[in-house]
Design an enzyme around this catalytic site. Structure first.
Site, PDB file in Angstrom:
ATOM      1  N   HIS A 543       0.859  -1.125  -0.031  1.00 59.09           N
ATOM      2  CA  HIS A 543      -0.067   0.050  -0.169  1.00 59.09           C
ATOM      3  C   HIS A 543       0.799   1.284  -0.138  1.00 59.09           C
ATOM      4  O   HIS A 543       0.723   2.294   0.782  1.00 59.09           O
ATOM      5  CB  HIS A 543      -0.872   0.058   1.201  1.00 59.09           C
ATOM      6  CG  HIS A 543      -2.083  -1.014   1.226  1.00 59.09           C
ATOM      7  ND1 HIS A 543      -2.384  -1.493   2.305  1.00 59.09           N
ATOM      8  CD2 HIS A 543      -2.422  -1.667   0.281  1.00 59.09           C
ATOM      9  CE1 HIS A 543      -3.230  -2.642   1.985  1.00 59.09           C
ATOM     10  NE2 HIS A 543      -3.345  -2.801   0.861  1.00 59.09           N
ATOM     11  N   HIS A 587      -7.182  -0.331   3.192  1.00 57.16           N
ATOM     12  CA  HIS A 587      -6.574  -0.838   1.764  1.00 57.16           C
ATOM     13  C   HIS A 587      -6.466   0.168   0.848  1.00 57.16           C
ATOM     14  O   HIS A 587      -7.580   0.975   0.977  1.00 57.16           O
ATOM     15  CB  HIS A 587      -7.068  -2.238   1.513  1.00 57.16           C
ATOM     16  CG  HIS A 587      -6.769  -3.261   2.521  1.00 57.16           C
ATOM     17  ND1 HIS A 587      -6.088  -4.449   2.347  1.00 57.16           N
ATOM     18  CD2 HIS A 587      -7.290  -3.165   3.739  1.00 57.16           C
ATOM     19  CE1 HIS A 587      -6.002  -5.104   3.480  1.00 57.16           C
ATOM     20  NE2 HIS A 587      -6.470  -4.367   4.401  1.00 57.16           N
TER      21      HIS A 587
END
Ligand code: NAG
Ligand code: NAG
Ligand code: NAG
Ligand code: NAG
Ligand code: NAG
Ligand code: NAG
Ligand code: NAG
Ligand code: NAG
Ligand code: NAG
Ligand code: NAG
Ligand code: NAG
Ligand code: NAG
Length: 608
Positions: A543, A587
């Site tokens: 990420h 996320h």
């Protein structure tokens, strides 16, 4: 120019050219530059056909007056079976990765790590774990605050979530009514989102433990309401037939559109300036240099670039550092490549007293074949729906979010966006994450610091645009992050100390204490052991964000204005996760889609 050479190549192997030309119902996907329609002029050239690039291309080409070209370095992912099956997201599919590594990480005991960056049409959305998590009210309100643009606030992004999300029933249509709050979801968007379809052995244990303990573990009816704290069910970007929904399937497959072309195997090197006396800098950047033995394509309106490396290769960055690397500096923007942040991730595998996990799917071909037959459904097994069984899900059915103690924020400061934002994420998996050992059945409890304090950078060391960049995520270089993971273990062990797990957990992960020992051992020794385990075990959660950050219009730092235009540069915007000023407590795929939907609206409006 080698154009001629490519034409003769095609003429000699016409079948190859034709058979590799895939026409989807909307965009045309080309393998060779020479196959592109002759003389077509593009209004927008998008570098990178990833999560963001394809979604943006789809939205811009809704206006039939715009010709849009996407350049993607990888090959097409359309119809790749292993990508379509959600559960296979647990595999390391290196053929679809750039295979990059980080620099030596001082925070991780001088290890270096694999740094995921996807090499496939659709980018991460073609290969990620498909978690549908939006982040918090404070994340987006903070984006609005940092940029001085209220358009990024939680209330204002609801319209973009609505354009992106289509909540559908999961495969087999199980009753999921208690697993989400319909008021916070949308049903008219592009990407299919559903609750888990397959009941895991551990589902009831997870929910019972949360119920037994209460407090910070309390059941959250919907972690996507903007208030993610607590434990709830995890929606995923999976359609009602148990297939992955990605930027390819969701945005490239709606209507017929001959104003959208996608050229695969085309790797962008840099953007090239053209003189334009109307701009402050004296030039525009509307030309994209890429390889396929072809020099460049020009956009008459804008190019959209997805990576700090391309900006640096183009002379846009810290002028001193660019000169040192042998690149002629054109625009001095020292923030390019800086402020990289990624969420430190550890998948902790506890040995479990069961044989009912998904471990055998990953190590026993007979079990895999049975699961595949089930997933294929009615064609193979009369009466069985498509997408049935464990392969129609990702590797987690629930997710939970926590804030660290006030003691910790008091000591180090609060690196979250605000009180609605967690610092920590923990989620259960009914098996070992990635390739399991040859024996044993596992409960994995993944811990992630979702609001990390550490920052790193992406820099280039020479003028060859294809030399891999130096990637330094700076994992665990700020003490807060280590202290936060230690608190995550306290939260996790307390969770596993709930009575429902009594006969279930046999052994802790290698390097961690048993559950009883955790609470009774000498705290100085526990602290030292946790620190060692954390620095040994942390890896990337895939990420990374922040390297081309947006900031307020007149800020002294940052790369993009709040409308995602590169500061002081004409013709260029960046629309991907690198534009986030910091990582959302989630996320990244949903926030990326939000950025795309808003960017498309802004860009369309500016060329009306
Ligand atoms: C898909 O996965 C199967 C099972 O792991 C593997 O044997 C096969 O090579 C994969 N196919 C591709 C195209 O990667
Ligand atoms: C990464 O490595 C795999 C083999 O492990 C290879 O198939 C793939 O092409 C590599 N990716 C790139 C971008 O070269
Ligand atoms: C500069 O501005 C003038 C007047 O608006 C316009 O005619 C011209 O096309 C512009 N030039 C470029 C290179 O954009
Ligand atoms: C580019 O040219 C080289 C030889 O000069 C060739 O090996 C390669 O396949 C070409 N690439 C493309 C995409 O045409
Ligand atoms: C630019 O890079 C140089 C050399 O790496 C560094 O010393 C300097 O601090 C950087 N400038 C800014 C404003 O970040
Ligand atoms: C990194 O971000 C912070 C804000 O979070 C900002 O103050 C700082 O200037 C940024 N650094 C660079 C090099 O852009
Ligand atoms: C694989 O699974 C099958 C079916 O459950 C079982 O009969 C077989 O013993 C397993 N093989 C191994 C090597 O464990
Ligand atoms: C950067 O480039 C220099 C000169 O080519 C080389 O010696 C050095 O190893 C490179 N550094 C890294 C980290 O690749
Ligand atoms: C662990 O569970 C036992 C038995 O339920 C309980 O007595 C104890 O207080 C728990 N410990 C912690 C730290 O929660
Ligand atoms: C494993 O679980 C069974 C019940 O399912 C229980 O009888 C047994 O004691 C457990 N074993 C261990 C080592 O906890
Ligand atoms: C961390 O790694 C070092 C070096 O491999 C090892 O000595 C140490 O025991 C590990 N720590 C833990 C807690 O596993
Ligand atoms: C805990 O361990 C440390 C160092 O190993 C030691 O100095 C300390 O006395 C121990 N504390 C207790 C309460 O046993």
């Amino acid at each position: 120019m080698t154009f001629r050479w490519i034409r003769s190549f095609c003429a000699a192997t016409v079948l190859l050219c034709l058979s590799t030309l895939i026409i989807s119902s909307s965009a045309v996907i080309y393998d060779q530059y020479s196959d592109l329609p002759l003389g077509k002029e593009y209004d927008f050239v998008i570098a990178g056909g990833g999560t963001a690039g394809l979604a943006l291309a789809s939205r811009l080409s809704e206006n039939s007056a715009f010709n849009v070209l996407v350049l993607e370095a990888a090959t097409s992912s359309i119809g790749v079976f292993n990508i379509t099956v959600p559960y296979f997201s647990t595999r390391n599919m290196l053929q679809y990765d750039w295979n990059l590594t980080t620099t030596v990480q001082s925070g991780l005991g001088d290890r270096w790590l694999f740094f995921p960056r996807r090499f496939i049409l659709g980018g991460s959305s073609s290969i990620n774990g498909m978690f549908y998590t939006r982040g918090s009210v404070d994340d987006f309100n903070c984006f609005a605050g940092v940029t001085g643009d209220d358009g990024w606030s939680w209330d204002n992004i609801q319209q973009y979530l609505a354009l992106n999300e289509r909540l559908v029933s999961p495969a087999g249509n199980p009753n999921t009514a208690d697993e989400f709050d319909p008021d916070v979801h949308y049903i008219g968007g592009a990407v299919d989102v559903s609750l888990p379809s397959f009941s895991q052995n551990i589902d009831s244990k997870v929910l019972d433990a949360a119920h037994e303990l209460g407090g910070v573990y309390s059941y959250n009816e919907d972690v996507n309401s903007g208030m993610p704290l607590g434990l709830g069910w995890l929606p995923r970007t999976i359609d009602s037939k148990g297939r992955r929904s990605s930027s390819v399937t969701a945005y490239l497959s709606d209507e017929s559109r001959d104003n959208l072309d996608v050229l695969v195997n085309a790797r962008v090197a840099r953007v090239v300036p053209t003189k334009n006396r109307n701009t402050t800098a004296g030039y525009s950047f509307r030309t994209v240099d890429f390889t396929q033995n072809i020099t460049d394509v020009t956009a008459s309106k804008e190019g959209v670039v997805g990576s700090p490396q391309i900006l640096l290769n183009s002379g846009i960055g810290n002028s001193t550092a660019l000169s040192a690397a042998g690149i002629t500096p054109l625009i001095d923007l020292p923030s390019v490549g800086q402020n990289l942040s990624d969420q430190p991730f550890i998948a902790n595998a506890f040995l479990a007293n069961t044989s009912n996990t998904y471990d055998d799917i990953n190590r026993n071909d007979t079990v895999l074949k049975e699961a595949l037959t089930e997933w294929l459904g009615e064609d193979r097994l009369p009466g069985v729906f498509r997408g049935a069984g464990p392969l129609g899900d990702t590797f987690a059915n629930q997710i939970s979010y926590y804030r660290v103690s006030e003691e910790l924020t008091g000591h180090y400061g609060d690196f979250s966006a605000g009180v609605t934002s967690p610092h920590l994420e923990i989620y259960p998996g009914n098996g070992y994450f990635l390739t399991p050992p040859t024996t044993g059945y596992y409960l994995s409890m993944t811990t992630v610091v979702v609001s990390p304090a550490s920052r790193g950078s992406i820099t280039v060391n020479d003028s060859n645009p294809f030399t891999p960049p130096l990637i330094d995520p700076g994992y665990l270089t700020v003490d807060f992050d280590v202290a936060a993971i230690k608190e995550a273990f306290k939260i996790l062990y307390t969770f596993l100390n709930a009575s429902v797990w009594d006969d279930y957990i046999l052994e802790p992960p290698v390097g961690l204490p048993s559950i009883p020992d955790f609470f009774t051992m000498n705290s100085t020794q526990l602290d030292a052991q946790l620190e060692s385990y954390v620095r040994n075990s942390t890896s990337s959660s895939a990420h990374p964000v922040g390297t081309v950050a947006m900031s307020a219009k007149n800020a002294s730092y940052g790369v993009l204005d709040p409308d995602l235009k590169v500061k002081g540069v004409d013709g260029l915007r960046v629309v991907d996760a690198s534009a986030f000023p910091f990582v959302t407590c989630s996320h990244t795929q949903v926030p990326v889609y939000v950025f795309v939907e808003r960017a498309a609206e802004i860009i369309k409006a500016s060329w009306q």
